[in-house]
Enzyme design. Structure first.
Site: not given
Length: 1214
Positions: A119, A200, A224
């Protein structure tokens, strides 16, 4: 970009149709991974290790597969922000390690040789950016790998790249960005493109689902990991807070943040979890507290088929209330039965106290706590970076306000940022909020689980995420099914801190009992879309149609078969510009009519199928250097604010030809202001309108100029085609240093009418593109006679071959060519990248049939390369004033009508035009000229003689078809004779900075040069896409500038005291203003200190050659003007006055470094420091003046391309 329909014309023969269908079927097979003997698609880590062991798979093949998947699918899914340029190298090293190990089974480390996608908030100390998806952070440099990345590397994993994410982990706006970031775009669910992908950790989940990586890593503050895993049919583990280190991860809340794996199976996720858990001194409090939960023997021991046996699982009341008859209601009821069938005790209808309060962030206190924690944690993270464009939340807010379009401020806003910035730390309000969250947990989920002796709670998707988040509790999301539209949903098992072993047993047993995950490629429309995109690509292989790196030929093929439109193409480039231009500053402005022009081109193709006479560039967007006039809504300013608002009477000659060829004018590219003819110092890719252009390969490297933006934009895929101009090196140099192809045509072959001029004798317009073929296609479109530039174009028209230039695109174009290698240009030190690469290239040229004539001497080369001696510095200023004033007078409207008024404008706007840094010395010299008089005519005659007796004579005597040199090193040789050159990408320095090879020839030699350049390009295929490396990151290169500065200062007899004080002041300002970590300026030399004559040997800039000082007669004549203007020679790059004195090697040749030498360009000290900010150096590393004398310097050679400087040679100080 548009999705093609794959239509087949009814007029095609059945045989042709069968052939196309067979090809399409083959591509489909390739797209789903069947082209590999080892089935990589959906392969587990266990299968991958088996492949390593039995030799059916290598890490290199694995990385190549995933890179291929990313190339095919990312334009559609936007899962990956950037790939690691070192991934294949790391894979090759892993393969070599396995071969050399005794077992050879790939288990040197748990993840050895396995690619991992991270990420974009997880820091890596490599060439990748870490930005949380935000443009504000682009170019920031972390001091070290994140804690989890350090553990992954120790386990042998390869970092494949950075995954897209909800920008700022969805903590910027109350509206939510829905899987979008400014850097990565809108993430798409790979099962149903219109279905939310959630976030996210959007990109990691999409990439894992779509087989774009073997393993991915996400982060969670509240949902997330669990939410995107559930909605993309993959497994996500949210560990107990502190079980995995958060050090080096862009934070939201230290109280709730955690890092965990997202994979396709529970087993894979658990293998990754084993690799990343553990104590980290940089996250000491949390990881020490959680370390007690890590079981001896790790977590894989809990992968048990019977893991549900005897487990007590609670079902919270209100979370499974789906409408009767829906797929979700039916499937979840079946899953609860499955849990029971496999031995679990399921306790339903459990009430979690205050659940409605917990799930309302405003009421629970979560928002109040997070807002304050975020500001504190983020500011601390930013302060710890080695370098960052922003150093606080307040600066990020300001960045977003300054870039509202790129950051979609109107759509999303930044309310949470504003709320957070308004906090003042953890005060009584925040403490009360945190206490309330603790109470809600203790009286809620903890109480229920303890009362009922639960091993886990089960909930649909991420509906229990907040319940778990506020207490730092763990959970695992597992695929559970697919709804009526095919969109996935999941099941989450959550527990108390340290319950990972129980959750793993439950999740694994459930997964094995249900096996609900299915490949995301199963939805036929996604497979077909990707395959047809591949089908319409020119190569026809395993790759999807991508606009990025697409050639003109491929674009026309897309137009022809209906898979691409001009509108889609323009939109792609406009989007690319909006994303990259805040970093690269390649484009000054975009054409507001570009989309309208594109739509018109599409309509013309629909009506006629093929536009007569306009095939070459019809519908293709072109970006023009900002000195090339367009009669439309675009400005033409040469990068200067003085010309902003001026109105041209007509399109430039080359623009008229482009429009006749059907091209779409996309916008104006940045350039060195006034084509680098304002100041002796040079503006190094900067203009007042466009800002500082950046090299897209290594952001700190010289992008060169003056066609800076054109080269950057072509390299970074911000346009299909760009146009530049050259007087001396302005196409060849930026093309070389940005790894693109640049053609400098014979002067007059292309019209200069409507182009802001320097010298009618030397100016020329040429294409800058990614391939020789594209550049030649553009050249064909723009050459020819123009009544507005009659003399030059009429003379040069005789060189234009019948049938155009494309006929010379021959792969055997080197065969039989006689190519000269002039002395002095390939003298790179042994062992350098450039030395080895150019040696290989010369061998390649020979192998392809060329005859190389080496060690040839161009007569008076040192004079030709020195503007102070060759007459250029006398001729060009006079020509510039005359031609510029004529251009300005011809404008329909202009705020300035003469060079004198431009000088006055700059004086009136010293800050905007950076007059203090760059000055306008050349302008002042030019304004002082009075036309082409005797001195100027004599200088021009001298230039003609130097050309005739130099390169022209040499090439005729030796019957050469071309000379070949690195980069633009012979640009002055070609420039003074109006001759032609083509530069082609040749390689990349040790730190990734590109360099080129230039084929130069006599007037009209374009056909020969095209044959050679094309054949070389096809034989070597050197070009690769930009890496956007933030900076060279090597202490030795900062030392270069410090040493060079001391060398110059050592020549005390040349610098007055005021000048020296000013220089030292500049050093101090830069060191303080850029927040250097651990870097302190060296003690300043005192003005009274004097060095002996022998000190010149200390400052040797050419290997073994002492410096000497000589005064140019012409420079001496203009000393008074220099003193008056307080300006200095451009190449010296120091904020001091040297009264026209040159400092040169006593044995100055074309290859020798000569400060003040026209062929050399060194960054200014200001730029050098800007480029290396963040590098920590101890005092001992900084060369200082000790007791008034310079320390001894050891000189060793290193190729200058590693530094991104041009001309001469630069030597690295050990």
């Amino acid at each position: 970009m548009c999705v093609p329909t794959g239509r087949v014309s009814s007029s095609q023969s059945m045989a042709g149709l069968r052939h196309q269908l067979l090809l399409l079927a083959t591509i489909l097979a390739l797209a789903i991974g069947t082209c590999h003997s080892f089935e990589i698609q959906e392969a587990t880590l266990d299968a991958i290790h088996q492949g390593f062991k039995n030799g059916s798979l290598t890490s290199t093949a694995l990385v190549q597969f995933y890179l291929g998947q990313i190339r095919r699918l990312n334009p559609l899914l936007h899962a990956v922000i950037e790939v690691n340029p070192d991934a294949l190298r790391q894979a090759a090293e892993a393969d070599a390690e396995r071969r050399s190990s005794s077992s050879g089974d790939g288990h040197i480390g748990g993840l050895h040789g396995v690619p991992v996608l991270l990420k974009d908030n997880i820091g890596t100390r490599d060439q990748l950016n870490t930005t949380a998806g935000s443009l504000a952070m682009l170019g920031s440099v972390v001091g070290r790998d994140a804690g989890v990345v350090a553990r992954l590397r120790r386990a042998g994993a390869l970092v494949l790249g950075k995954a897209n994410m909800d920008e700022w982990a969805n903590f910027r706006s109350a509206i939510g960005t829905g899987g979008w970031s400014a850097r990565g775009g809108q993430g798409k669910n790979p099962y149903v493109l219109s279905s939310p992908p959630c976030g996210s950790s959007t990109g990691p989940a999409i990439a894992a689902a779509a087989n774009m990586a073997a393993v991915t890593l996400g982060t969670e503050t509240d949902g997330s990991i669990l939410c995107p895993s559930s909605l993309n049919s993959v497994v996500g583990i949210k560990p107990t807070v502190g079980l995995t280190s958060r050090a080096g991860v862009i934070p939201v809340s230290p109280r709730q943040d955690t890092v965990g794996p997202i994979c396709r199976t529970v087993a894979d996720a658990v293998l990754v979890l084993d690799a990343i858990v553990g104590y980290d001194e940089l996250d000491a409090v949390a990881t020490r507290a959680a370390s007690k939960y890590i079981p001896d023997g790790g977590y894989t021991q809990f992968l048990k088929i019977d893991g549900l046996q005897g487990k007590r699982i609670g079902v919270p009341k209100g979370l499974f209330d789906f409408a009767d008859g829906t797929i979700r209601q039916t499937v979840y009821q079946q899953h609860l039965k499955t849990l029971r069938r496999n031995g679990a005790v399921v306790i339903e209808n459990l009430a979690i106290a205050n659940l409605d309060v917990i799930q309302n962030a405003t009421v629970s206190g979560e928002l109040a706590a997070l807002a304050a924690e975020f500001k504190i944690a983020l500011n601390a993270y930013l302060s710890d970076l080695s370098y960052s464009p922003v150093r606080s939340l307040a600066e990020i807010i300001a960045f977003n306000n300054a870039h509202p379009d790129e950051e979609m401020l109107k759509q999303f806003g930044q309310l949470i940022f504003l709320v957070s910035e308004n906090t003042t730390g953890i005060g009584s309000v925040e403490k009360a909020a945190i206490q309330q969250l603790d109470d809600l947990t203790a009286n809620g989920v903890e109480k229920v689980m303890k009362q009922h002796l639960l091993d886990a709670m089960v909930a649909p998707d991420s509906s229990s995420a907040t319940v778990l988040a506020i207490a730092g509790l763990p959970a695992i999301a597992v695929p559970a099914g697919y709804d009526e539209q095919g969109a996935p949903f999941g099941l989450t098992f959550g527990g108390l801190k340290g319950y990972e072993p129980r959750l793993i047993e439950i999740a694994y047993a459930f997964e094995q009992a249900t096996k609900h995950h299915r490949p995301s490629m199963a939805p036929r429309r996604l497979v077909v879309a990707a395959a047809v995109l591949a089908f319409v690509a020119a190569a026809g292989g395993c790759h999807g149609f991508q606009i990025e790196e697409a050639t003109i030929e491929a674009i026309h093929e897309g137009f022809k078969n209906g898979s691409l439109t001009s509108t889609a193409l323009v939109r792609f480039y406009l989007d690319r510009i909006s994303r990259l231009n805040p970093l690269l500053h390649a484009v000054i402005e975009v054409n507001p009519d570009a989309l309208r022009q594109a739509a018109r081109a599409d309509a013309e193709r629909r009506r006629s199928g093929r536009r007569s006479g306009g095939i070459g560039l019809h519908g293709v967007p072109v970006l023009l250097k900002d000195n090339i006039a367009t009669r439309d809504r675009l400005n033409t300013t040469a990068g200067s604010l003085a010309l902003l608002g001026s109105v041209v009477r007509r399109d430039a000659g080359v623009v008229r030809r482009l429009r006749r060829a059907g091209a779409v004018v996309l916008g104006k590219a940045n350039m060195e202001e006034w084509a680098n003819f304002r100041s002796l110092e040079g503006t190094a890719g900067w203009s007042a309108r466009g800002g500082q252009g950046r090299n897209p390969y290594v952001l700190s490297a010289d992008p060169c100029g003056s066609s800076t933006g054109s080269a950057i934009a072509a390299a970074a895929n911000m346009a299909a085609v760009t146009l530049g101009s050259e007087t001396d090196g302005s196409i060849l140099c930026p093309a070389s240093l940005n790894s693109v192809v640049g053609i400098k045509p014979t002067v007059g072959l292309t019209s200069r009418a409507g182009v802001i001029p320097i010298s009618p004798r030397q100016d020329t317009i040429g294409p800058i593109c990614r391939t020789v073929s594209d550049a030649v296609t553009v050249l064909d479109a723009i050459v020819g006679y123009d009544a507005q530039d009659a003399r030059a174009t009429k003379t040069a028209s005789r060189y234009i071959p019948r049938g155009g230039y494309k006929q010379f695109l021959r792969t055997d174009g080197l065969r039989g060519k006689r190519i000269g290698i002039p002395n002095g240009f390939f003298n790179f030190p042994n062992g350098t990248v450039q030395q080895m690469v150019f040696h290989q290239h010369l061998d390649t040229i020979r192998e392809r049939g060329a005859i190389l004539i080496e060690n040839i001497d161009i007569a008076n080369l040192s004079v030709i390369l020195d503007v102070l001696s060759n007459g250029e510095q006398i001729a060009l200023p006079a020509e510039f004033k005359l031609s510029l004033n004529a251009y300005l007078l011809d404008l329909t409207y202009s705020p300035v009508r003469s060079l004198a008024e431009i000088i006055a404008f700059n004086n009136a706007h010293p800050i905007e035009e950076r007059l203090k840094e760059f000055g306008q010395f050349i302008f002042l010299v030019a304004e002082n000229t009075t036309g082409i008089g005797a001195p100027e005519r004599s200088a021009i005659q001298e230039l003609n003689k130097l050309s005739a007796n130099g390169l022209e004579k040499l090439m005729e005597e030796l019957k050469l078809n071309a000379i070949v040199t690195p980069n633009d090193n012979t640009s002055s040789v070609l420039a003074i004779g109006g001759m032609t050159g083509i530069t082609v990408p040749a390689g990349y320095g040790k730190l990734g900075v590109p360099f080129g090879i230039c084929f130069g020839g006599l007037k009209g030699y374009e056909p020969r040069l095209i044959e050679m350049a094309y054949a070389f390009e096809q034989a070597t295929r050197v070009r690769k896409t930009p890496t956007f490396s933030p900076y060279t990151n090597h202490e030795v290169y900062l030392k270069i500038w410090l040493h060079a500065a001391c060398c110059v200062i050592a020549q005390k007899d040349l610098i007055d005291d005021n000048c020296l004080r000013h220089y030292v002041l500049e050093l101090r300002k830069m060191a303080v203003g850029l927040r250097f970590t651990g870097l302190r300026p060296a003690p300043a030399p005192t003005p009274s200190s004097r060095l002996t004559d022998s000190s010149s040997s200390v400052c040797s800039a050419v290997a073994g050659t002492p410096l000497s000082v000589r005064r140019s007669p012409r420079a001496a004549r203009r000393t008074s003007l220099t003193e008056k203007a307080r300006l200095r020679p451009r190449e010296l790059g120091l904020s001091c006055c040297f009264s026209g004195v040159q400092i040169c090697s006593a044995a100055a040749t074309a290859s020798a470094l000569c400060v003040g030498f026209s062929g050399v360009r060194i960054w200014s000290v200001r730029e050098a420091f800007l480029s290396f900010c963040g590098v920590a150096l101890a005092d001992a590393d900084v060369l200082a003046f000790l007791d008034g004398e310079a320390a001894s310097i050891s000189i060793s050679g290193r190729g200058r391309e590693d530094l991104g400087v041009r001309g001469g040679s630069v030597w690295v100080v050990n």
